[in-house]
Enzyme design. Structure first.
Site, mmCIF file in Angstrom:
data_model
loop_
_atom_site.group_PDB
_atom_site.id
_atom_site.type_symbol
_atom_site.label_atom_id
_atom_site.label_comp_id
_atom_site.label_asym_id
_atom_site.label_seq_id
_atom_site.Cartn_x
_atom_site.Cartn_y
_atom_site.Cartn_z
ATOM 1 C CG ASN A 136 65.274 36.928 35.341
ATOM 2 O OD1 ASN A 136 64.517 37.454 34.996
ATOM 3 N ND2 ASN A 136 66.915 37.433 35.271
ATOM 4 C CG HIS B 187 58.583 38.538 34.374
ATOM 5 N ND1 HIS B 187 58.416 37.225 33.882
ATOM 6 C CD2 HIS B 187 58.826 39.201 33.278
ATOM 7 C CE1 HIS B 187 58.427 37.101 32.748
ATOM 8 N NE2 HIS B 187 58.944 38.426 32.308
ATOM 9 C CG HIS B 188 62.867 40.272 32.931
ATOM 10 N ND1 HIS B 188 62.849 38.854 32.875
ATOM 11 C CD2 HIS B 188 62.236 40.436 31.808
ATOM 12 C CE1 HIS B 188 62.089 38.251 31.737
ATOM 13 N NE2 HIS B 188 61.968 39.349 31.066
ATOM 14 C CB ALA B 189 62.660 44.361 38.465
#
Length: 473
Positions: A314, A202-204
């Site tokens: 993010n 979920h950070h990419a």
């Protein structure tokens, strides 16, 4: 959920204040008890599936390594290549890159799975599929430059390896996780539930990766699911239109082919059909084009991402904003004092719950109950829930810095699944996401065993869920 809340909830950058506890714990408990006592034939996850079994087989043929799974297989997606190993260098990062195999081994050992043949094997997401979200420049860098892989994995020694080896041992497994997430979402829409024993990166975001996350498998999977459902509904409409009397075919085909939120396309179908001959076949063809095009543009399925990884998701938020996706909703509960502290991405969160380091079971679970209660009141009823179930919330996790026990994680996961089935009435696709404590794999296996037992997900297998292991808290 309140149907009338849908329009207001579509606005971006809406912040919802969540209380510390649900407004009525007694009422919530009573509702859960009543739902649990309901007839399994009408209250199981099969009852919340969005499409018929096999309806999405053609749309996911490129991501399923074998024939589309039949009823004897479970919607549990796994590939041995999920596990990353490169001469022990991976052990320099606290993430256990081999935890996925440990989870599957434990589920087999404890009888939760009858055998590995019950699992569904994915294929890697190709660069062409990744380009649905990621920029050409970023895809070139992640596939050709060691430094980009080093930035994503935070492992400087990788810079010394030949790029071909790095692609084989690191990037290709990550692409396999993406394929697994995409496939799990399709299976969830057909079965009512699915688990990818991996994923949750979920950070990419479109033009960068970070935090061990090279690709945004969540938004990639959502966009693929929308197109798959639109295609399936359009195909059903074409069949219905061909079988209907010619005078009624246009309206029937347009209505049948329209996924949630595509009323405008439906309204235009009869007129468009008249311009090309007024036949049922013409209406079906128009409906196919309109539905698939609208899905690709962000319409179609309303998807709720419940992100309970200890870190703010993010990358998903940034891609939601960049794509202007008004049908993607985010409930994100995370430690507000740690990485990535991305204020820009917070504008995408619909229900934001920031926790303090050290938060323990009682506060954590109460805040989650309150957030889910709020979601039921202010967000549209989702067509699909993507549950990012990070175990880095465990006490002692070196990166998550929260204080949730192993038993608390098991209770958390059951709470989310029960909410999806009994309140949201939506399919759930669960992703494993982060987890850096030594006992993370054991806790994941215990939680999945509990879910299988409580929701009877694999009839005839192990009847009782094992107790959750101690997290050392």
């Amino acid at each position: 959920m309140e149907p009338g809340a849908e329009t207001a909830a579509c606005a971006p950058a809406r912040y919802v204040t969540v209380p510390d506890a649900p407004s009525s714990p007694a009422a919530a408990a009573a509702a859960t008890a009543a739902a649990t006592a309901a007839d399994p034939a009408t209250s199981g996850f099969g009852a919340v599936a969005r499409v018929a079994p096999g309806a999405l087989a053609a749309s996911y043929a490129d991501l399923c390594a074998a024939a589309w799974p039949g009823p004897e297989q479970l919607p549990v997606v796994y590939h041995p290549n999920y596990n990353i190993s490169f001469f022990g260098i991976e052990k320099l990062h606290p993430f256990d890159a081999g935890k996925f195999a440990k989870v599957v081994k434990t589920l087999n050992r404890d009888g939760v799975l009858r055998s590995d043949t019950q699992l569904v094997t994915p294929r890697e997401a190709t660069p062409e599929l990744l380009a649905d979200v990621h920029t050409a420049d970023y895809l070139h860098r992640i596939h050709n430059h060691n430094f980009t892989v080093v930035q994503v994995t935070e492992l400087a020694p990788l810079a010394m390896l030949p790029n071909k080896l790095l692609q084989w041992r690191v990037v290709a497994p990550m692409r396999m996780h993406v394929g697994g997430t995409m496939l799990a979402m399709g299976l969830a829409l057909e079965r009512g539930w699915a688990v990818n024993v991996g994923g949750g990166m979920h950070h990419a975001s479109a033009d960068r990766g970070m935090g061990w996350c090279p690709f945004d498998d969540i938004v990639l999977g959502v966009r693929r699911a929308r197109r798959a459902v639109a295609t399936a509904e359009a195909a059903a409409a074409a069949g219905a239109g061909a079988a209907a009397p010619e005078g009624a075919g246009a309206a029937a085909a347009a209505g049948a082919a329209t996924p949630a939120g595509q009323a405008d396309a439906a309204a235009g179908a009869p007129a468009a059909a008249a311009q090309v001959g007024g036949t049922a076949a013409a209406a079906a063809a128009f409906a196919t084009t309109a539905a698939v095009g609208a899905a690709a543009a962000g319409g179609g399925l309303k998807v709720l991402v419940i992100d309970l990884d200890a870190h703010q998701g993010n990358g998903v938020g940034r891609d939601k904003l960049a794509l202007g996706d008004g049908q993607l909703y985010i409930l994100d509960m995370y430690n507000g004092g740690i990485f990535p502290r991305d204020d820009e991405a917070k504008a995408a969160i619909d229900i934001k719950v920031e926790l303090k380091s050290g938060t323990e079971d009682d506060v954590y679970l109460n805040r989650l109950r309150a957030a889910l209660e709020r979601a039921a009141l202010v967000l549209p009823r989702p067509d699909l829930v993507v549950y990012n179930a990070g175990t880095d919330v465990l006490a002692g996790d070196p990166l998550g810095r929260l204080g949730v026990s192993a038993a608390g994680v098991v209770e958390r996961d059951e709470l989310v699944w029960r909410w999806c089935r009994d309140v949201a009435r939506a399919p759930i696709a669960m992703l494993l996401s982060g987890g850096y404590a030594r006992d993370s794999a054991a806790v994941i296996a215990a939680s999945l065993a509990n879910l299988f037992a409580k929701f009877d997900l694999n009839p005839g297998a192990a009847a009782a869920a094992p107790a959750a292991p101690s997290s050392g808290a």
